[in-house]
Scaffold this active site. Structure first.
Site, PDB file in Angstrom:
ATOM      1  N   TYR A   1       0.835  -1.209   0.000  1.00 25.57           N
ATOM      2  CA  TYR A   1       0.000   0.000   0.000  1.00 25.57           C
ATOM      3  C   TYR A   1       0.867   1.255   0.000  1.00 25.57           C
ATOM      4  O   TYR A   1       2.076   1.201   0.249  1.00 25.57           O
ATOM      5  CB  TYR A   1      -0.962   0.004   1.198  1.00 25.57           C
ATOM      6  CG  TYR A   1      -0.316   0.411   2.510  1.00 25.57           C
ATOM      7  CD1 TYR A   1       0.533  -0.443   3.192  1.00 25.57           C
ATOM      8  CD2 TYR A   1      -0.542   1.678   3.063  1.00 25.57           C
ATOM      9  CE1 TYR A   1       1.128  -0.065   4.391  1.00 25.57           C
ATOM     10  CE2 TYR A   1       0.039   2.063   4.254  1.00 25.57           C
ATOM     11  CZ  TYR A   1       0.884   1.181   4.916  1.00 25.57           C
ATOM     12  OH  TYR A   1       1.476   1.562   6.089  1.00 25.57           O
TER      13      TYR A   1
ATOM     14  N   LYS B   1       6.539  -1.977   2.175  1.00 25.62           N
ATOM     15  CA  LYS B   1       5.338  -1.326   2.733  1.00 25.62           C
ATOM     16  C   LYS B   1       4.156  -2.278   2.577  1.00 25.62           C
ATOM     17  O   LYS B   1       3.255  -2.094   1.746  1.00 25.62           O
ATOM     18  CB  LYS B   1       5.074   0.031   2.046  1.00 25.62           C
ATOM     19  CG  LYS B   1       4.148   0.935   2.868  1.00 25.62           C
ATOM     20  CD  LYS B   1       4.261   2.360   2.398  1.00 25.62           C
ATOM     21  CE  LYS B   1       3.221   3.283   3.024  1.00 25.62           C
ATOM     22  NZ  LYS B   1       3.343   3.473   4.454  1.00 25.62           N
TER      23      LYS B   1
ATOM     24  N   GLU C   1      12.615   2.951  13.941  1.00 27.39           N
ATOM     25  CA  GLU C   1      11.709   4.018  13.471  1.00 27.39           C
ATOM     26  C   GLU C   1      10.568   4.101  14.478  1.00 27.39           C
ATOM     27  O   GLU C   1      10.737   3.692  15.626  1.00 27.39           O
ATOM     28  CB  GLU C   1      11.231   3.731  12.045  1.00 27.39           C
ATOM     29  CG  GLU C   1      10.531   2.399  11.870  1.00 27.39           C
ATOM     30  CD  GLU C   1      10.046   2.146  10.436  1.00 27.39           C
ATOM     31  OE1 GLU C   1       9.960   3.080   9.637  1.00 27.39           O
ATOM     32  OE2 GLU C   1       9.722   0.979  10.145  1.00 27.39           O
TER      33      GLU C   1
ATOM     34  N   LEU D   1      11.163   1.494   7.057  1.00 23.83           N
ATOM     35  CA  LEU D   1      10.588   1.872   5.772  1.00 23.83           C
ATOM     36  C   LEU D   1      11.362   3.079   5.224  1.00 23.83           C
ATOM     37  O   LEU D   1      11.681   4.000   5.988  1.00 23.83           O
ATOM     38  CB  LEU D   1       9.113   2.252   5.951  1.00 23.83           C
ATOM     39  CG  LEU D   1       8.389   2.562   4.648  1.00 23.83           C
ATOM     40  CD1 LEU D   1       8.123   1.274   3.868  1.00 23.83           C
ATOM     41  CD2 LEU D   1       7.083   3.284   4.913  1.00 23.83           C
TER      42      LEU D   1
END
Ligand code: PDD
Length: 285
Positions: free
Chosen positions: A32, A149, A182, A206
């Site tokens: 996505y 992702k 992250e 990511l």
């Protein structure tokens, strides 16, 4: 009601139906994107589509759409849903099978779904107008392919929930070596002695489009040095500033980590400079 795109048709959200045998539903087998759009202008459309194509190639989904096909879907959704502040959610799953079997079938059509949702207005570089985040911390227990992702976001959801239940806005994640990776839905940064430092791109994080745009703009502007390197959690607590970034939020200052104030709980000057540079340059991507 919002108009969505599903497999070639534009229709009201309530009329959009997919098969319960869709592998996106059964396995989280899909990719996505979220592209922000302000007043009809998308930020980072090309890098967002490139990242989605890379993700599909990584997991072997063959959709083969051109950038123009995606652009047409995005432009149509913006046109049909008003040109306010929108997040464009783009989703490609491997498609609907006739049985539940782990191996990927060769002969099914990917499911393509896209919709828009309201996002806050573009942040302005103004200390009095921005809300500093309070964030929790958590041991990063997601899979080892966080550069993809994937729509399989249960790990991220549980990490976000961990912080949410403590009344915080996000959760910073650290690996087995106590290094920052992250956040559950954002990239993470520290500022120390005027230098912006963020973990390097690898399988633990990511490759955020906001991160890409921000680092590129900072390097081109030149007044704020940038380093991509390992950041320990000790450095996070000792930082002058902490930020998180994502497409719908841009650069968000963090004023508290795990209950401990950062910069005495005040929004930092380097954030102000960085968000100013981001706001001025983001539409060039
Ligand atoms: N989240 N890291 C993770 C785990 C993310 O889910 C996101 C984005 C980011 C930032 O990426 P970008 O700058 O490209 O938005 C980093 C999206 C917006 C979401 O899941 O809603």
């Amino acid at each position: 009601m919002s108009i969505v795109y599903l497999n070639g048709s534009y229709l009201p959200m309530a009329e959009a139906k997919i098969s319960p045998m869709d592998r996106g539903f059964l396995f989280g087998d899909g990719i996505y994107e979220v592209v922000p759009s302000y007043g009809g202008e998308m930020v980072g459309f090309l890098p967002h589509i490139d990242r989605m194509n890379n993700g599909m190639a990584d997991i072997g989904i063959k959709l083969g759409w051109s950038h123009d096909q995606w652009k047409s879907v995005c432009d149509t959704l913006i046109e049909k849903n008003g040109t306010g502040n929108l997040g464009l959610y783009l989703h490609v799953s491997r498609g609907a099978d006739t049985k539940r079997f782990h191996a990927c079938p060769e002969d099914i059509e990917p499911t393509v779904f896209a919709f828009t949702y309201d996002i806050p207005p573009a942040p302005v570089a103004d200390k009095s107008k921005v809300m500093g985040y309070k964030v929790a911390i958590d041991h990063d227990l997601r899979w080892k392919r966080c550069h993809i992702k994937s729509t399989a976001l249960l790990g991220n959801v549980l990490h976000f929930q961990h912080g949410y239940e403590q009344g915080t806005n996000e959760t910073l994640l650290y690996n087995d070596k106590n290094e920052l990776t992250e956040a559950s839905a954002c990239n993470a940064y520290i500022v120390k002695d005027g230098v912006v430092i963020t973990p390097p791109l690898d399988n633990q994080i990511l490759a955020g489009i906001t991160r890409h745009i921000l680092l590129d703009l900072l390097r081109k502007e030149g007044s704020i040095p940038v380093e991509e390197r390992v950041v320990t959690m000790e450095e996070v607590f000792d930082a002058d500033e902490v930020w998180v970034t994502s497409s719908s939020k841009e650069v968000v200052p963090v004023i508290e980590v795990d209950g401990k104030p950062i910069n005495h709980g005040k929004i930092g000057d380097v954030w102000l400079a960085a968000q100013t540079i981001y706001s001025a340059g983001k539409l060039n991507y």
